[in-house]
Each structure stands twice: as C-alpha cells, then as structure tokens.
Design a protein around this motif. Structure first.
Motif, PDB file in Angstrom:
ATOM      1  N   UNK A 138      33.181  21.052  -1.802  1.00  0.00           N
ATOM      2  CA  UNK A 138      33.980  22.218  -1.409  1.00  0.00           C
ATOM      3  C   UNK A 138      35.444  21.881  -1.689  1.00  0.00           C
ATOM      4  N   UNK A 139      36.004  22.464  -2.750  1.00  0.00           N
ATOM      5  CA  UNK A 139      37.342  22.046  -3.174  1.00  0.00           C
ATOM      6  C   UNK A 139      38.426  22.463  -2.195  1.00  0.00           C
ATOM      7  N   UNK A 140      38.184  23.504  -1.393  1.00  0.00           N
ATOM      8  CA  UNK A 140      39.204  23.936  -0.434  1.00  0.00           C
ATOM      9  C   UNK A 140      39.238  23.021   0.787  1.00  0.00           C
ATOM     10  N   UNK A 141      38.060  22.595   1.237  1.00  0.00           N
ATOM     11  CA  UNK A 141      37.995  21.683   2.383  1.00  0.00           C
ATOM     12  C   UNK A 141      38.124  20.224   1.967  1.00  0.00           C
ATOM     13  N   UNK A 142      37.900  19.958   0.672  1.00  0.00           N
ATOM     14  CA  UNK A 142      38.015  18.591   0.171  1.00  0.00           C
ATOM     15  C   UNK A 142      36.887  17.687   0.614  1.00  0.00           C
ATOM     16  N   UNK A 143      35.686  18.227   0.833  1.00  0.00           N
ATOM     17  CA  UNK A 143      34.564  17.432   1.312  1.00  0.00           C
ATOM     18  C   UNK A 143      33.288  17.837   0.579  1.00  0.00           C
ATOM     19  N   UNK A 144      32.258  16.994   0.691  1.00  0.00           N
ATOM     20  CA  UNK A 144      30.955  17.317   0.117  1.00  0.00           C
ATOM     21  C   UNK A 144      30.050  17.852   1.222  1.00  0.00           C
ATOM     22  N   UNK A 145      29.116  18.723   0.848  1.00  0.00           N
ATOM     23  CA  UNK A 145      28.198  19.336   1.814  1.00  0.00           C
ATOM     24  C   UNK A 145      26.784  19.272   1.266  1.00  0.00           C
ATOM     25  N   UNK A 146      25.834  19.083   2.167  1.00  0.00           N
ATOM     26  CA  UNK A 146      24.434  18.951   1.760  1.00  0.00           C
ATOM     27  C   UNK A 146      23.901  20.280   1.231  1.00  0.00           C
TER      28      UNK A 146
END
Length: 571
Positions: free
Chosen positions: A276-284
């Motif tokens: 997620x480029x806006x949150x800067x994290x990866x998600x399952x």
C-alpha cells in the motif's frame, strides 16, 4: 492479452541486519542506475547474495535478508507475442483483440520474430547464455482475464540463462565513492501476457480488457530473513510493484516486519502480500501454504525455438526465416558499464562522474557534443558540464533538452577560456548571460561587455605597483554592520599606518583600546603586510592578487599578477 512479455527471474540478494535491545538497524546499498529496461513479453531476474562484513557487538542478534526479484518487462513491439493484434497504450478496452486473444476454438499461436530478437538482445546485454534451443510450455490456472485457462510461457528450457548485471552503490560521507556490485540473473523467458481485470466495487462486478495487462514494468519481490548459518526463512511474495521507489520501500518494510514478527515470538506465513503505497506497508492478500499445481505441459502448437550463430547457420538459409545470435550481438548498443569504463579511460574522469553523466537523461550526449567542438581539455569540460551546467539545470528544475545553453555555445565559451581570451571569472559571467536566452554568442557577449583578458604586462606592472604602494599595511575588518566606511589612522604611538575597512560607523571604533575592540566584537581580521609578502606569506600574496584583480574587473590573469608581484617583492 497475449502481449509479449520478458520475464527475468532472480536469485536472492542478502542484506545483513543487527538487532540491539529491541531496536533495529539495517543497511542496504542504493543502486545508481535503474534496475532494468522494459521489453514487451515477460521475464524474471535473480540476484546474487550480498553479505556485510560488519561483526555484531555483544548482545546483538544478526539477521540476513534474502530478496529475489521477478521482473515482468513489456517488449517494445508493434504486435503481440502470439497474434497479429496491435499493441497500443491506452487503446479503448477490447479494441485490439484477435480470435486467438479471445481463445476461440481452432485458433493457433504465431510467434512474433521481433519479440524473439528483443529477448536475445536482452540476454546478451545481461551476459546470459543464449540457448540455441528453447521450449514453450502451458501453465494452467483459472482466472477471468485468462480465457484459455492456461498461459504460454517457458518453464523448462527458457531462451536465456545464467546472466549477471553489474551496478554501482554510492558510499562514503558524500556518496562519492562507487562500489561495484553484481547481481545474478537466473533466466529470461518469453511469456504471454494476460488480460486486465477492472473491478467495479460500486456495481459489484469485474470487467475484463483483453488488449493487454499492466504498464511497462511490474515486479514481484520474494523476501525472507534468517540468522546467518541457519536455513533460509519462510518467504513472502509482494506482488505487482510498478516503480523502483515502491519496490525499495516494500522490501525495506517487509524485511523489518519479518524481523519484528520473529523476535516477538511470531512466525512468518508463506503468503502473497501487496504494498500500500499511501500507508507505506505491505498487507496480506492470500496464503500460499497449499501450493498451486500449474500442471505444466509442453505447448503442442509451438515447435522448439531454434536459434543460430555464424558457425551453425545453414548454408543458403533465408535470413528472414532464421535468427542469428551473432548478428544481433553486432547491433547491440554500448552498454552503460562499458560506457562508464570508456569515459574513465578516455577522458581520465572519476568513476562517480561517469555515473552522473549516464544517470542524467541526455547529459552524456551533451557532454560528448561539447567534447567534439572544443579544444579544451576533457577534465575542464567535465568540470563545466557537471558543476556549472548541471548546477544551473537543477536550480531551475530543467531537463538537459530544455537548456538555453547549447553544446556549441558551451564549446565556444571553453575555447575562449582555453585560448586565454577571457579569465575564469569572466567565463562565468558569459555563461550567466547565455542562460538568459538572448540569442547572443559567447564572442558577442565578451565583446559587448569588454571582458577580454588584459594582456598588457606593462599596465599590469603599474597596477601592481600602485596597489602595493597603497597598501603597505592593510587591516581588513568584516563585521555585521549595514554600511561601509574607511578610516585612515596614524596614532603617534604606532609607527605603522593603517587602512581600516569597517562595516559600520567610524565613530564606533574605540580610539585607545584596539585589542579589546578586535577580540570583543567577534570580527574576522585579515592582516596583509608588505613585510609578510616579502617573507612569502601566501595569504598575503593572495590578498594583493585579489586587490589587483578587483581593480581590473577580473580581466587580468591571476598567474601573471602573481608572477609580477613576486618579482617586485624579491627586489
């Protein structure tokens, strides 16, 4: 669908981490150039392990991360990999779909010659071994944008294998030291591109576009962490990263997430994740514990792909019907690594300068055009292009193609400087005038502003003599005052005359307390004495050189001024 893709598969590159008291730090080199060029087809790239030599301190737990990249690159071709349908970006949905693309019964794939040539060229550029015989396979899986129920790829015997890519990592305090690194390429394979799914959440429906999928670059990153010396950890796959910046952020985040998870007693799942480029994290997204069986099988409608070289080419073969690897090798452009080495050897420039020339779009061509038209030394050209020219571009956020200064204009300016027609200071004035887009040549600017170098030695000797007489002993005081005034003082108890340049009012200067004024006002003081000059004080000589150049409006050659001053002082 069926747009040609190159797929580069890569082995893992390793990062080393050290964990201290619940905190963490990680080190990763930043490549100076781009990861890949895109080609229309699919390909995957593997990276060579990278180990750090830093030893963990007492109480630290060392981690190593392994990253493998699968890079899907669109081949630049006019038609698709297995059909004659055009490939055109932003075409209306389903407007470029042939019967084969729609998987109608009885349709057969026809291999695109241009795509094969592009795959061979990519393999050669990445130092791969080109397989003279490669095979096509069917990869079976069901998805709405894959109407045939399978994808044509090269799983068993791809077109190119075992390559490498060398790049540079900037290091050092000012990031000026370039450390070469090498990444291994496992294989390059031609692969049919799927269609594109457009999800409409408002109407709870999915629309399919069979023109082709995604943009020009797509990367899947496989990431795991482990302690050095132990088996590799469970990997996760971060899918569909479409920029180098997002790729770097996703890798950094996922490595740190896995370390935190393991050190807190958790476990890593073999799963597919998204970034997620806006949150800067990866998600399952979904787990991969139940490994999918793609039921690979040979593609029955395509024969083996056979390539030739100069030694194996059949006599009398039609050039339009065969692909000659050696002929493609001859058309390969100069690769960035070779260009950098050539620039260093041919022009004696620093390696980091060669990286800058290649990394700025159009800068290398600008530099080479200046070199062709000027008599100036390559090192001087390099300095002007990378410092002055590039500095002006960055100040105004301009591309090289938008520069108001042409290579011919800069070459003429450097010729004027090289022929000692103008001084370095005057050359900078001329360049500033060129930047104003007034259409004047450097020669015209020099003539109009009378910036020619003063070569009259007799006149320079008179100026030097006048400056020395006017400054037998000079005290220059620079402060924070707004105005400037001059005070000539000759106290009875001081045998030396003083010429004082003050920032402020002369009345503010203490008359009888010189030391306290000098030390308490926090003012920088430069003492220039003729006596110091005769003793060879370099700062004193430089001060007089500056005074003479100021009197000549920077039109005099500093070397000639210094020669005259040293000669007069030796008498």
């Amino acid at each position: 669908m069926a747009a040609p893709m190159l797929r580069w598969v890569g082995r893992g590159r390793r990062w080393t981490f050290a964990r201290v008291d619940g905190g963490s730090c990680h080190r990763r080199g930043a490549p100076t150039g781009s990861t890949s060029n895109r080609i229309r087809g699919q390909s995957s790239v593997a990276q060579q392990p990278l180990y750090t030599t830093q030893k963990p301190r007492k109480g630290e737990h060392k981690w190593a991360a392994v990253v493998g990249l699968e890079i899907h690159a669109q081949i630049s071709s006019n038609s698709k990999l297995f059909s004659g349908s055009q490939v055109r970006f932003s075409a209306p949905p389903n407007s470029l779909v042939s019967f084969f693309d729609a998987s109608l019964p009885g349709t057969l794939p026809v291999l695109n010659r241009r795509c094969v040539e592009a795959a061979v060229m990519t393999g050669l550029a990445l130092n791969c071994h080109i397989n003279k015989k490669s095979l096509f396979d069917r990869k079976h899986y069901f998805y709405a944008d894959l109407p045939a129920g399978y994808q044509i790829t090269q799983q068993r015997l791809p077109i190119a294998v075992n390559g490498s890519l060398t790049y540079g990592v900037c290091a050092g305090k000012k990031q000026r030291q370039v450390i070469p690194k090498t990444v291994r390429i496992k294989q390059i394979q031609l692969e049919q591109d799927s269609g594109k799914s457009l999800h409409d959440d408002l109407r709870s429906q999915t629309l399919i576009d069979l023109n082709r999928a995604e943009g020009q670059l797509r990367v899947d990153a496989n990431i795991s962490v482990h302690h050095p010396g132990e088996p590799l950890g469970v990997r996760t796959e971060v899918k569909n990263l479409n920029s180098i910046r997002f790729l770097a952020k996703a890798i950094d985040y996922e490595i740190q997430r896995q370390i935190d998870e393991l050190e807190n007693g958790g476990e890593i799942l073999n799963e597919t994740r998204s970034f997620h480029h806006q949150l800067g994290c990866t998600m399952s997204m979904r787990d991969k514990e139940g490994k999918q069986d793609y039921r690979f099988m040979p593609e029955p409608n395509l024969p083996p792909l056979v390539l030739y070289d100069a030694t194996s080419l059949p006599a009398g073969a039609d050039p339009q019907q065969v692909i000659n690897v050696d002929q493609i090798r001859e058309t390969l452009p100069e690769l960035p690594r070779v260009t950098r080495e050539r620039l260093v050897q041919e022009y004696g420039m620093l390696l980091e300068h060669s990286f800058t020339l290649l990394n700025e779009v159009g800068l290398l061509e600008f530099f080479q055009n200046v070199i062709k038209e000027t008599r100036a030394e390559p090192k001087k050209v390099t300095s002007w292009v990378l410092n002055t020219f590039l500095g002006y571009l960055k100040q105004q956020n301009l591309a090289v193609s938008e520069s108001p200064v042409t290579p011919s204009a800069l070459a003429e300016l450097l010729d004027l400087l090289d022929s000692r027609t103008i001084s370095s200071a005057a050359a900078k004035q001329v360049f500033e005038e060129l930047w104003k887009r007034e259409g004047k040549t450097p020669g015209q600017i020099v003539s109009e502003k009378q910036l020619e170098l003063m070569e009259d030695r007799g006149l320079l000797e008179q100026l030097c003599h006048s400056v020395m007489e006017a400054h037998p002993q000079v005290v220059t005081i620079s402060g924070r005052g707004k105005g400037q005034s001059h005070l000539q003082s000759q106290p009875q108890d001081t045998p030396k005359s003083l010429a004082i340049t003050l920032c402020g009012s002369p009345e503010a200067l203490p008359k009888n307390d010189w030391p306290s004024f000098i030390y308490n006002s926090l003012i920088v003081i430069f003492l220039v004495k003729v006596m110091d000059l005769k003793e060879g004080n370099p700062r004193a000589i430089n001060k007089l050189i500056g005074l003479v150049r100021k009197a000549t409006q920077s039109r005099a050659d500093p070397a000639m001024i210094k020669e005259i001053l040293e000669k007069k002082l030796s008498l």
